[in-house]
Design an enzyme around this catalytic site. Structure first.
Site, PDB file in Angstrom:
ATOM      1  N   ARG A 106       0.830  -1.212   0.000  1.00  0.00           N
ATOM      2  CA  ARG A 106       0.000   0.000   0.000  1.00  0.00           C
ATOM      3  C   ARG A 106       0.860   1.257   0.000  1.00  0.00           C
ATOM      4  NH1 ARG A 106      -5.401  -1.407   2.077  1.00  0.00           N
ATOM      5  NH2 ARG A 106      -5.752   0.754   2.510  1.00  0.00           N
ATOM      6  N   TYR A 209      -0.225 -13.409   0.333  1.00  0.00           N
ATOM      7  CA  TYR A 209       0.262 -13.185  -1.038  1.00  0.00           C
ATOM      8  C   TYR A 209       1.547 -12.369  -0.982  1.00  0.00           C
ATOM      9  CZ  TYR A 209      -2.586  -8.864  -0.609  1.00  0.00           C
ATOM     10  OH  TYR A 209      -3.170  -7.688  -0.190  1.00  0.00           O
ATOM     11  N   ASP A 287     -14.382   4.639   0.539  1.00  0.00           N
ATOM     12  CA  ASP A 287     -14.971   4.106   1.772  1.00  0.00           C
ATOM     13  C   ASP A 287     -15.967   5.080   2.400  1.00  0.00           C
ATOM     14  OD1 ASP A 287     -13.525   1.791   1.561  1.00  0.00           O
ATOM     15  OD2 ASP A 287     -12.429   2.016   3.443  1.00  0.00           O
TER      16      ASP A 287
HETATM   17  C1  LIG Z   1      -8.081  -6.201   5.940  1.00  0.00           C
HETATM   18  C2  LIG Z   1      -8.328  -5.338   4.728  1.00  0.00           C
HETATM   19  C3  LIG Z   1      -7.785  -5.701   3.506  1.00  0.00           C
HETATM   20  C4  LIG Z   1      -8.076  -4.959   2.351  1.00  0.00           C
HETATM   21  N1  LIG Z   1      -7.573  -5.366   1.150  1.00  0.00           N
HETATM   22  C5  LIG Z   1      -7.951  -4.731   0.022  1.00  0.00           C
HETATM   23  C6  LIG Z   1      -7.493  -5.160  -1.252  1.00  0.00           C
HETATM   24  O1  LIG Z   1      -6.734  -6.125  -1.366  1.00  0.00           O
HETATM   25  N2  LIG Z   1      -7.928  -4.492  -2.380  1.00  0.00           N
HETATM   26  C7  LIG Z   1      -8.765  -3.414  -2.275  1.00  0.00           C
HETATM   27  O2  LIG Z   1      -9.154  -2.853  -3.320  1.00  0.00           O
HETATM   28  N3  LIG Z   1      -9.173  -2.945  -1.072  1.00  0.00           N
HETATM   29  C8  LIG Z   1      -8.800  -3.574   0.067  1.00  0.00           C
HETATM   30  N4  LIG Z   1      -9.226  -3.113   1.275  1.00  0.00           N
HETATM   31  C9  LIG Z   1     -10.085  -1.913   1.332  1.00  0.00           C
HETATM   32  C10 LIG Z   1      -9.277  -0.641   1.116  1.00  0.00           C
HETATM   33  O3  LIG Z   1      -8.217  -0.587   2.045  1.00  0.00           O
HETATM   34  C11 LIG Z   1     -10.159   0.594   1.318  1.00  0.00           C
HETATM   35  O4  LIG Z   1     -11.403   0.387   0.705  1.00  0.00           O
HETATM   36  C12 LIG Z   1      -9.494   1.817   0.672  1.00  0.00           C
HETATM   37  O5  LIG Z   1      -8.244   2.067   1.274  1.00  0.00           O
HETATM   38  C13 LIG Z   1     -10.394   3.035   0.796  1.00  0.00           C
HETATM   39  O6  LIG Z   1      -9.710   4.167   0.311  1.00  0.00           O
HETATM   40  P1  LIG Z   1     -10.267   5.613   0.636  1.00  0.00           P
HETATM   41  O7  LIG Z   1      -9.334   6.551  -0.047  1.00  0.00           O
HETATM   42  O8  LIG Z   1     -11.713   5.680   0.323  1.00  0.00           O
HETATM   43  O9  LIG Z   1     -10.173   5.749   2.211  1.00  0.00           O
HETATM   44  P2  LIG Z   1      -8.897   5.726   3.165  1.00  0.00           P
HETATM   45  O10 LIG Z   1      -7.795   4.928   2.598  1.00  0.00           O
HETATM   46  O11 LIG Z   1      -9.419   5.344   4.511  1.00  0.00           O
HETATM   47  O12 LIG Z   1      -8.419   7.245   3.192  1.00  0.00           O
HETATM   48  C14 LIG Z   1      -9.127   8.234   3.885  1.00  0.00           C
HETATM   49  C15 LIG Z   1      -8.157   9.369   4.212  1.00  0.00           C
HETATM   50  O13 LIG Z   1      -8.905  10.454   4.741  1.00  0.00           O
HETATM   51  C16 LIG Z   1      -8.247  10.968   5.878  1.00  0.00           C
HETATM   52  N5  LIG Z   1      -9.295  11.561   6.727  1.00  0.00           N
HETATM   53  C17 LIG Z   1     -10.274  10.915   7.399  1.00  0.00           C
HETATM   54  N6  LIG Z   1     -11.057  11.776   8.041  1.00  0.00           N
HETATM   55  C18 LIG Z   1     -10.578  13.013   7.756  1.00  0.00           C
HETATM   56  C19 LIG Z   1     -10.986  14.322   8.146  1.00  0.00           C
HETATM   57  N7  LIG Z   1     -12.050  14.521   8.929  1.00  0.00           N
HETATM   58  N8  LIG Z   1     -10.270  15.390   7.679  1.00  0.00           N
HETATM   59  C20 LIG Z   1      -9.190  15.196   6.855  1.00  0.00           C
HETATM   60  N9  LIG Z   1      -8.756  13.963   6.479  1.00  0.00           N
HETATM   61  C21 LIG Z   1      -9.446  12.887   6.916  1.00  0.00           C
HETATM   62  C22 LIG Z   1      -7.586   9.754   6.508  1.00  0.00           C
HETATM   63  O14 LIG Z   1      -6.510  10.126   7.361  1.00  0.00           O
HETATM   64  C23 LIG Z   1      -7.125   8.992   5.257  1.00  0.00           C
HETATM   65  O15 LIG Z   1      -5.859   9.407   4.844  1.00  0.00           O
HETATM   66  C24 LIG Z   1      -8.915  -3.818   2.438  1.00  0.00           C
HETATM   67  C25 LIG Z   1      -9.414  -3.416   3.692  1.00  0.00           C
HETATM   68  C26 LIG Z   1      -9.142  -4.171   4.816  1.00  0.00           C
HETATM   69  C27 LIG Z   1      -9.741  -3.733   6.134  1.00  0.00           C
END
Ligand SMILES: Cc1cc2nc3c(=O)[nH]c(=O)nc-3n(C[C@H](O)[C@H](O)[C@H](O)COP(=O)(O)OP(=O)(O)OC[C@H]3O[C@@H](n4cnc5c(N)ncnc54)[C@H](O)[C@@H]3O)c2cc1C
Length: 390
Positions: A106, A209, A287
């Site tokens: 990641r 993996y 997410d």
């Molecule tokens: C065990 C596990 C394994 C996984 N494996 C996979 C995989 O193999 N393949 C896959 O596609 N997905 C996988 N996922 C899911 C994936 O990790 C998430 O769906 C993805 O990282 C979501 O990205 P995002 O950018 O939406 O959110 P996030 O990565 O959560 O990023 C959100 C960002 O917003 C910031 N933030 C939050 N609140 C605030 C605020 N109020 N003000 C300012 N900043 C803020 C946080 O600090 C963070 O940097 C896995 C999840 C888990 C739990």
């Protein structure tokens, strides 16, 4: 909306936020990313990037960078937990475009995105925690440090505990699934081939993996249990509970577990897919819009698809219509993937030994007589091309 001269503020510098920042900047917007953390960094863990996510990275100009940092996945191998015998093998070279399913660290994916975002001229500001967002023209943001800012569009890419989702949908309490996941990266001591191995046991499964040219192995180990654990990787555990939960798993699993030092422990919760993804001058992605259980490895892939779709919709139509079209394009697909992930855990966790043996036997037979059909059940996920659709 025409992008030139428009200000887009992205809340959250994760995979989804960085991807949408780049997609909007590449179309000419002035982009600011607000990230609450003091550095943009990722937990030490792997992630699977499937062909549908890779298509977005290719379209953003980052496909080669991903390929340089990732391992090509050759197969998914479902195995019985104790002896480690293979139950079913999904040969990923049978995908329409072979060599398009990857395992990547990641941190390496985040570095690739951050570099591209900075090089594009978008700004990233750290230590900026957003506490409130008010839809409008312009939409307004309040920060924890008392500052305020606004933009023609505010994109909530702020993950599971999204403040922006709350502003559009109100608060919804998630439900603990009675499952926890440990996550760790260990040296590749067991000559693990470039495949995802899923060892399936009663009430537990363990996925492994390789990463970084095969030097490291990513472990995700899921156990059913009744006691509650927080939904955050900042919770670290000792290695012993993870080892003892999987002590009856195959010897190659034991070798990997023996190398675990400080695993992350994450409570797995079910969240509803957000009902409302957009309001005046505000949109959600990743997410923040559709938290998912990890059992389809699609959370980040969906976030990449959202990022492309949102920027493409904004490029085509003026804002209210663009945001409505974006939700329309994305919500049903994401809800279907989230529901598929919800339904997957029990298949790995069968407790009754007779039912488990019968199910494994049936899976194995199907895999041998109709291997293409076993893989084709995922065509709707992997063959989807959001860059063509949006
Ligand atoms: C065990 C596990 C394994 C996984 N494996 C996979 C995989 O193999 N393949 C896959 O596609 N997905 C996988 N996922 C899911 C994936 O990790 C998430 O769906 C993805 O990282 C979501 O990205 P995002 O950018 O939406 O959110 P996030 O990565 O959560 O990023 C959100 C960002 O917003 C910031 N933030 C939050 N609140 C605030 C605020 N109020 N003000 C300012 N900043 C803020 C946080 O600090 C963070 O940097 C896995 C999840 C888990 C739990």
């Amino acid at each position: 909306m025409r992008f030139e001269g428009r200000r887009v503020v992205v809340v959250g510098g994760g995979i989804g936020g960085l991807a949408v920042a780049l997609a909007c900047r590449q179309r000419g917007a002035e982009v600011l990313v607000l990230e609450q953390a003091q550095a943009i960094e990722e937990v030490g863990a792997g992630i699977q990037i499937s062909p549908n996510g890779l298509r977005v990275l290719d379209a953003l100009g980052l496909g080669q960078g991903l390929r340089d940092r990732a391992c090509i996945a050759s197969a998914v191998s479902l195995r019985d937990h104790s002896g480690g015998a293979e139950v079913l093998r999904l040969d990923l070279s049978r995908l329409a475009e072979a060599g398009t399913y990857h395992f990547v660290h990641r941190a390496d994916l985040i570095d690739l995105l951050v570099e591209a975002v900075r090089a594009s001229g978008a700004q990233i500001r750290l230590l900026q925690r957003v506490v409130a967002v008010r839809p409008g023209a312009p939409a307004q943001i309040d920060l924890a440090n008392g500052d305020r800012c606004g933009g023609d569009l505010v994109i909530g890419a702020d993950g599971l505990h999204s403040a922006v989702r709350g502003a559009l949908n109100g608060a919804v309490a998630p439900v603990f699934t009675r499952q926890v996941a440990w996550r760790a990266v260990v040296p590749n001591l067991a000559s693990h081939p470039p495949e995802a191995r899923v060892h399936m046991g009663p009430g537990r499964h363990l996925v492994s993996y390789p990463l970084r040219g095969g030097a490291q192995i990513n472990l995700v180990a899921v156990e059913e249990r009744s006691d509650w654990v927080a939904e955050s990787w900042s919770h670290l555990d000792a290695p012993e509970p993870m080892r003892s939960a999987f002590q009856d798993f195959a010897p190659d699993v034991q070798a990997l577990l023996g190398a675990v030092e400080r695993p992350g422990l994450w409570g797995l919760f079910r969240h509803p897919v957000a009902r409302v993804w957009q309001g005046e001058g505000v949109a959600l992605l990743g997410d923040a819009a559709h938290p998912t259980l990890p059992f389809m490895a699609q959370g980040a892939n969906m976030a990449l698809e959202d990022a492309w779709a949102l920027a493409a919709c904004l490029e085509r139509d003026p804002q209210p219509q663009a945001l409505v079209r974006y939700q329309h394009l994305r919500r049903d697909r994401c809800a279907r993937i989230v529901a598929t992930a919800d339904g997957n855990a029990w298949k790995y966790h069968l407790k009754n030994p007779l039912i488990r043996s019968a199910a494994h036997l049936a899976m194995g037979v199907l895999g041998r007589v109709a291997p293409a059909r076993m893989l084709a059940q995922f065509d709707w996920i992997y063959r989807y091309d959001v860059t063509a659709e949006a």
